[in-house]
Design a protein around this motif. Sequence first.
Motif, PDB file in Angstrom:
ATOM      1  N   LEU A 211       0.816  -1.210   0.000  1.00  0.00           N
ATOM      2  CA  LEU A 211       0.000   0.000   0.000  1.00  0.00           C
ATOM      3  C   LEU A 211       0.850   1.261   0.000  1.00  0.00           C
ATOM      4  O   LEU A 211       1.941   1.308   0.583  1.00  0.00           O
ATOM      5  CB  LEU A 211      -0.922   0.022   1.224  1.00  0.00           C
ATOM      6  CG  LEU A 211      -1.928  -1.119   1.336  1.00  0.00           C
ATOM      7  CD1 LEU A 211      -2.729  -0.976   2.628  1.00  0.00           C
ATOM      8  CD2 LEU A 211      -2.840  -1.188   0.126  1.00  0.00           C
ATOM      9  N   ASP A 212       0.309   2.305  -0.629  1.00  0.00           N
ATOM     10  CA  ASP A 212       0.880   3.638  -0.589  1.00  0.00           C
ATOM     11  C   ASP A 212       0.589   4.259   0.783  1.00  0.00           C
ATOM     12  O   ASP A 212      -0.206   3.733   1.565  1.00  0.00           O
ATOM     13  CB  ASP A 212       0.257   4.466  -1.712  1.00  0.00           C
ATOM     14  CG  ASP A 212       0.959   5.791  -1.948  1.00  0.00           C
ATOM     15  OD1 ASP A 212       2.032   6.027  -1.361  1.00  0.00           O
ATOM     16  OD2 ASP A 212       0.414   6.609  -2.718  1.00  0.00           O
ATOM     17  N   TYR A 214      -1.155   6.802   3.407  1.00  0.00           N
ATOM     18  CA  TYR A 214      -2.539   7.292   3.457  1.00  0.00           C
ATOM     19  C   TYR A 214      -2.542   8.801   3.685  1.00  0.00           C
ATOM     20  O   TYR A 214      -1.590   9.379   4.212  1.00  0.00           O
ATOM     21  CB  TYR A 214      -3.341   6.567   4.539  1.00  0.00           C
ATOM     22  CG  TYR A 214      -2.626   6.339   5.855  1.00  0.00           C
ATOM     23  CD1 TYR A 214      -2.690   7.279   6.895  1.00  0.00           C
ATOM     24  CD2 TYR A 214      -1.898   5.176   6.081  1.00  0.00           C
ATOM     25  CE1 TYR A 214      -2.048   7.064   8.101  1.00  0.00           C
ATOM     26  CE2 TYR A 214      -1.250   4.949   7.286  1.00  0.00           C
ATOM     27  CZ  TYR A 214      -1.325   5.894   8.296  1.00  0.00           C
ATOM     28  OH  TYR A 214      -0.678   5.672   9.495  1.00  0.00           O
ATOM     29  N   THR A 215      -3.634   9.433   3.282  1.00  0.00           N
ATOM     30  CA  THR A 215      -3.771  10.882   3.442  1.00  0.00           C
ATOM     31  C   THR A 215      -4.685  11.248   4.594  1.00  0.00           C
ATOM     32  O   THR A 215      -4.568  12.335   5.158  1.00  0.00           O
ATOM     33  CB  THR A 215      -4.314  11.520   2.149  1.00  0.00           C
ATOM     34  OG1 THR A 215      -5.564  10.903   1.799  1.00  0.00           O
ATOM     35  CG2 THR A 215      -3.339  11.325   1.002  1.00  0.00           C
ATOM     36  N   ASN A 223      -7.376   5.162   4.287  1.00  0.00           N
ATOM     37  CA  ASN A 223      -7.494   5.321   2.832  1.00  0.00           C
ATOM     38  C   ASN A 223      -6.179   5.204   2.059  1.00  0.00           C
ATOM     39  O   ASN A 223      -5.933   5.973   1.123  1.00  0.00           O
ATOM     40  CB  ASN A 223      -8.147   6.666   2.503  1.00  0.00           C
ATOM     41  CG  ASN A 223      -7.193   7.841   2.759  1.00  0.00           C
ATOM     42  OD1 ASN A 223      -6.291   7.754   3.590  1.00  0.00           O
ATOM     43  ND2 ASN A 223      -7.386   8.930   2.031  1.00  0.00           N
ATOM     44  N   GLY A 225      -3.702   4.143  -0.836  1.00  0.00           N
ATOM     45  CA  GLY A 225      -3.940   3.727  -2.211  1.00  0.00           C
ATOM     46  C   GLY A 225      -3.143   2.491  -2.583  1.00  0.00           C
ATOM     47  O   GLY A 225      -2.177   2.118  -1.909  1.00  0.00           O
TER      48      GLY A 225
END
Length: 344
Positions: A211-212, A214-215, A223, A225
């Motif tokens: 996973l990237d 999260y913001t 969340n 990405g």
Amino acid sequence: MRLLKRISLFLLLIVVGTNQLQAAHLMGGEITWTCQGNGSFVFHMKLYRDCNGQVGPANAVLDVFNHPTLTSIAMNLVSQTDISPQCNVLGPQITCATAVNTPGAVEEFVYQSAAITISGTPTAAGWIFAFQNCCRNNVISNLFNPSAFGFTLRAIMFPYNSLNTGTCYDNSPEFLEGPKTITCTGYPYTYNHNASDVELDSLAYSWTQPLDAYTNLPPAAFNPGLIPFVVPFSFNSPMPGPTLNPNNVAAVLNPFTGSISYTSFTSGNYVSCIKVEAWRCGQKIAEIYRDIQVVLLPCGTNLPPSVVPPFQSNTIFQDTVYAGTLVNFTLSASDLGLLPNGQP
């Protein structure tokens, strides 16, 4: 009814305070937790960093998603260890002390929280304990534009029989085997992250999506990405396969034992993420993840050792025994290869 456990031997060819770090060259990590017997939890996190990048932080923070009141858990650095592969004195030296232009030099940072009581019942989606980092290594071969993406490490605590977690009824699984970050090309390779569970919950392994960062921060929704893979790679086929070289054998993960086997004649840096689910009485109770970057390098001639199967009259490498049984066996091996100086 007595429970059966399957025991397998995996032959390994062994070679050779913020949440954000800028250009850290993080190679991976994992998050776990343990019960303390008094109803409290201690959380643990390991970060693996490329020694060509910046050092790990002196402290870290876990973000907690889906809990009604708890949003973060502070963690302190408890150890810092060079886990680079150990080579013969006449061979290449892979250490963090001389890390510049040294592929595979890795340092392990271990973090731990103070004991904390977490009350309530997790939602169906579970309570998510997460850590994020800004940057992946630009030399990664199987991810598209890797330096544009970050890391999300996570572990998930699920409900069990609607019990209040204030009693601390479950330890997460943990990885007993450290990650193997550098591997020789051209030979069959088998590795196991070796997850274990002190309550003897049933464990299931699977590939999953790295996973990237999260913001959103808690209490907002979790969340991170997804990170796109370069064709022909994917999250469930992260190592080089026959599309790149007809002699390659694509990686296969055994979902019951966690054994990962592959043969690669293709060099490079490859990211994979392993999910381990813990099940008790038919209910999923926990998930842990290990996101890790592996370096495949040509090592020259290095034939694997010959090992005598220890079970059933020296014919197989696995046996079935009752859980709790003491297991004794003799493992005999010979290696006919030569050291770099020509000596046996």
